[in-house]
Scaffold this motif. Sequence first.
Motif, short mmCIF file in Angstrom:
data_model
loop_
_atom_site.label_atom_id
_atom_site.label_comp_id
_atom_site.label_asym_id
_atom_site.label_seq_id
_atom_site.Cartn_x
_atom_site.Cartn_y
_atom_site.Cartn_z
N TYR A 119 0.82 -1.21 0.00
CA TYR A 119 0.00 0.00 0.00
C TYR A 119 0.86 1.27 0.00
CZ TYR A 119 -2.83 -3.75 2.02
OH TYR A 119 -3.43 -4.96 2.27
N VAL A 120 2.10 1.16 0.47
CA VAL A 120 3.00 2.31 0.42
C VAL A 120 4.07 2.15 -0.65
CG1 VAL A 120 2.65 2.82 2.87
CG2 VAL A 120 4.63 1.46 2.19
N TYR A 121 4.29 0.90 -1.10
CA TYR A 121 5.35 0.66 -2.08
C TYR A 121 4.89 0.91 -3.51
CZ TYR A 121 8.86 -1.69 -4.89
OH TYR A 121 9.80 -1.95 -5.83
N MET A 122 3.75 0.39 -3.90
CA MET A 122 3.29 0.50 -5.28
C MET A 122 2.78 1.91 -5.55
SD MET A 122 1.43 -3.24 -5.42
CE MET A 122 0.72 -3.06 -7.07
N ARG A 301 -0.32 7.46 4.10
CA ARG A 301 0.31 6.24 4.60
C ARG A 301 1.79 6.22 4.27
NH1 ARG A 301 -2.66 1.89 6.36
NH2 ARG A 301 -1.51 -0.07 6.65
N MET A 302 2.16 6.67 3.06
CA MET A 302 3.57 6.73 2.68
C MET A 302 4.34 7.68 3.60
SD MET A 302 3.14 6.85 -1.48
CE MET A 302 4.89 7.20 -1.80
N VAL A 314 4.80 10.88 15.21
CA VAL A 314 3.52 10.63 14.55
C VAL A 314 2.51 10.22 15.61
CG1 VAL A 314 4.60 9.94 12.38
CG2 VAL A 314 4.05 8.20 14.09
N ASP A 315 1.24 10.44 15.31
CA ASP A 315 0.18 10.07 16.26
C ASP A 315 -0.11 8.58 16.26
OD1 ASP A 315 -0.17 12.74 17.01
OD2 ASP A 315 -1.64 13.11 15.42
N GLU A 316 0.13 7.94 15.10
CA GLU A 316 -0.23 6.53 14.96
C GLU A 316 0.68 5.87 13.94
OE1 GLU A 316 -4.16 3.88 13.58
OE2 GLU A 316 -4.16 6.06 13.39
N ASP A 317 1.03 4.63 14.18
CA ASP A 317 1.77 3.82 13.21
C ASP A 317 0.75 3.13 12.33
OD1 ASP A 317 3.24 1.99 11.78
OD2 ASP A 317 4.23 1.07 13.51
N LEU A 318 0.58 3.61 11.10
CA LEU A 318 -0.44 3.07 10.21
C LEU A 318 -0.05 1.72 9.63
CD1 LEU A 318 -1.48 6.30 8.25
CD2 LEU A 318 -2.63 5.25 10.22
N GLN A 320 2.52 -0.65 11.07
CA GLN A 320 2.72 -1.64 12.13
C GLN A 320 3.30 -2.95 11.57
OE1 GLN A 320 -0.53 -2.06 14.99
NE2 GLN A 320 -1.42 -0.14 14.28
N ASP A 321 4.49 -2.84 10.99
CA ASP A 321 5.14 -4.02 10.42
C ASP A 321 6.55 -4.17 10.97
OD1 ASP A 321 6.54 -2.00 9.16
OD2 ASP A 321 6.22 -2.74 7.13
N GLY A 322 7.30 -5.08 10.37
CA GLY A 322 8.66 -5.32 10.84
C GLY A 322 9.58 -4.13 10.66
N TRP A 323 9.29 -3.28 9.68
CA TRP A 323 10.12 -2.10 9.46
C TRP A 323 9.86 -1.04 10.53
CZ3 TRP A 323 14.04 -2.58 6.28
CH2 TRP A 323 13.97 -3.46 5.21
N THR A 324 8.61 -0.70 10.77
CA THR A 324 8.33 0.37 11.73
C THR A 324 8.63 -0.06 13.16
OG1 THR A 324 5.97 -0.27 11.86
CG2 THR A 324 6.58 1.40 10.23
N SER A 325 8.54 -1.37 13.44
CA SER A 325 8.84 -1.82 14.80
C SER A 325 10.33 -1.77 15.11
CB SER A 325 8.31 -3.25 15.00
OG SER A 325 9.04 -4.17 14.21
N THR A 326 11.17 -1.67 14.09
CA THR A 326 12.62 -1.60 14.29
C THR A 326 13.19 -0.27 13.81
OG1 THR A 326 13.02 -2.69 12.16
CG2 THR A 326 12.89 -4.11 14.11
N ALA A 327 12.35 0.74 13.72
CA ALA A 327 12.78 2.02 13.15
C ALA A 327 14.01 2.58 13.86
CB ALA A 327 11.63 3.03 13.23
N ARG A 328 14.07 2.43 15.17
CA ARG A 328 15.21 2.97 15.92
C ARG A 328 16.52 2.37 15.45
NH1 ARG A 328 15.91 2.22 22.48
NH2 ARG A 328 18.08 2.94 22.64
#
Length: 605
Positions: A119-122, A301-302, A314-318, A320-328
């Motif tokens: 949804y954010v890649y294509m 979303r992008m 951000v107010d919300e992680d739209l 919620q995947d492996g990338w955003t959970s390891t952003a740090r």
Amino acid sequence: MTAPSGFTELPFDPDALREKYRAERDRRIRPDGSSQYLAAAGEFGYYAHDPYTPRTERSPVADRVEVLVIGAGFGGLVTAARLREAGVESMRIMDEAGDVGGTWYWNRYPGIHCDIESYVYMPLLEELGTVPSKRYAPGEEIRQHAIAIAEHYDLYRDTAFHTRATEMRWDEDADEWIVSTDRGDSMRARYVIVSSGTLTQPKLPGIPGIEDFGGHTFHTSRWDYGYTAGDASGALTGLADKRVGVVGTGATGLQVIPHLARDAEQLFVFQRTPSSVDVRDNRPTDPEWAAKLRPGWQRERMENFLSILSGEEVDEDLTQDGWTSTARLQRKMISGAVDTTLEPTERERRDELADFAKMEQIRERVDSVVSDPATAAALKPWYRYMCKRPGFSDEYLQAFNRPNVTLVDTADHGGVTRMTENSVVVGDEEYEVDCVIFATGFETGVSGVISGTLPVYGRHGVELLDAWAQGPRTLHGFYSHGFPNLFHLGSLQNANAVNFVHILTEQAEHITAVIAAARHAGARRVEPTAEAEQEWCETIREVAADNSAFLAECTPGYYNGEGARTGKSNSYGPGPIAFHRLLAQWRSERLSEVLVSCEVESTVA
């Protein structure tokens, strides 16, 4: 050592892990670095042959268009789409492939999916009125989306496929580029946009004896379904009586190896460095969710995804995947953004401990999935999280529980030792195989312009690589003084992110805005001043992140030039969100000046 926030006490020994990481790195370092790989050219050129689309002979072209886009991947397609929206009708797309899609044209191997949420890649989903079928869309769906973009924006009107640009020369009298090709063409264009060089040119391991192997070989990006049977969803029945070797366990290997494991009589997986393999959790798109999407949903979303990875609030992680959970863990390498509220030493300490904890979790997953202790031990990654591109799969580790699958650890030998007429050799062990599949990746971020295979001659006949003899010189990464109307897409002196299509989308919109301004003003040349170029080069030197110490401790891979890369990066250090703000501000504050400048000097500064 005191545990940082989030730890009551350390469940691991940091000193022991550091030593283990160094030892595992040293097992894999080779003195030849990146030169251990062979280009799919010359005597190995058949590995780059297009197996999907027959080449159609045609007469050489000698005509004129306003815009020539070199590269028909998502970067070229989105740029061409935005230019169409801006009113550009005279435009040609050129590509060495037989159709649009770039990496998604070439890569059709079994199991291929995107590893960024679709949804954010294509790109241009809202513009085409579509929503992907899955959270991580399969490759064929992505390729068909590229075709849909080309059809929607009427980009097939004047294309040149199976065509490679071989020279670009600026005609100072006509204020346009003359582009020569391997088809004998001599095309002219007012503007040229180069969008090539990312994950399309296959590379091969320089294994002694590779040319002597008498069995069947191919690269994953040129999959031979005539030999394997089946399609991208599997059913490789042609391998039912075959002993297959696959070389490479990176992102491609994670996806293709489960299918090979299911269908081959015997599979040998030759691994130099294990990937980190986290949970993928792919699933079909919820139709009720899709029906509730509001206009602007994809851009939102992008931006949300990129903001989280860049350290923005951000107010919300739209996603919620492996990338955003390891952003740090990613920011230091990908975005360059860091937590400035902490002292550097304390920040590095906390980041390292969080990294250790995540990698311990990934290694524990290997033990929980893989039944054979020796195989599990060899599959464990011993390095920092962002030393290699993180991997995600719910099938890869499970494949090694099959009795017909053998993992061959090549680390102590720097990879496969040699190949014979009928085998792959590692150390003193020979593995007889009928077929070898190379899942060894691509030349990353190297367009023909950068490599010199597409020489570019600007004003007064100056060659671009001569002008860049001391390093790239651009304004914002897009254009250079002395080379009018030439635009580059890519990661050169701008910003980077794991969702590179988002980066390319922002670049496409910026280039379109500049060309639209020049067309409106009646300018014939778009070119930064020498002063503007120099100022940007100095800015990059000042703000570029220095990750050399981090990379030096990493296991060899393409992030660190197989262990040889040193010095600062060439990216805008504050990260992609900050860079995109900078571009938006430049367009808002400078583009009006550019219009005036264009009318007087025909130059964009």
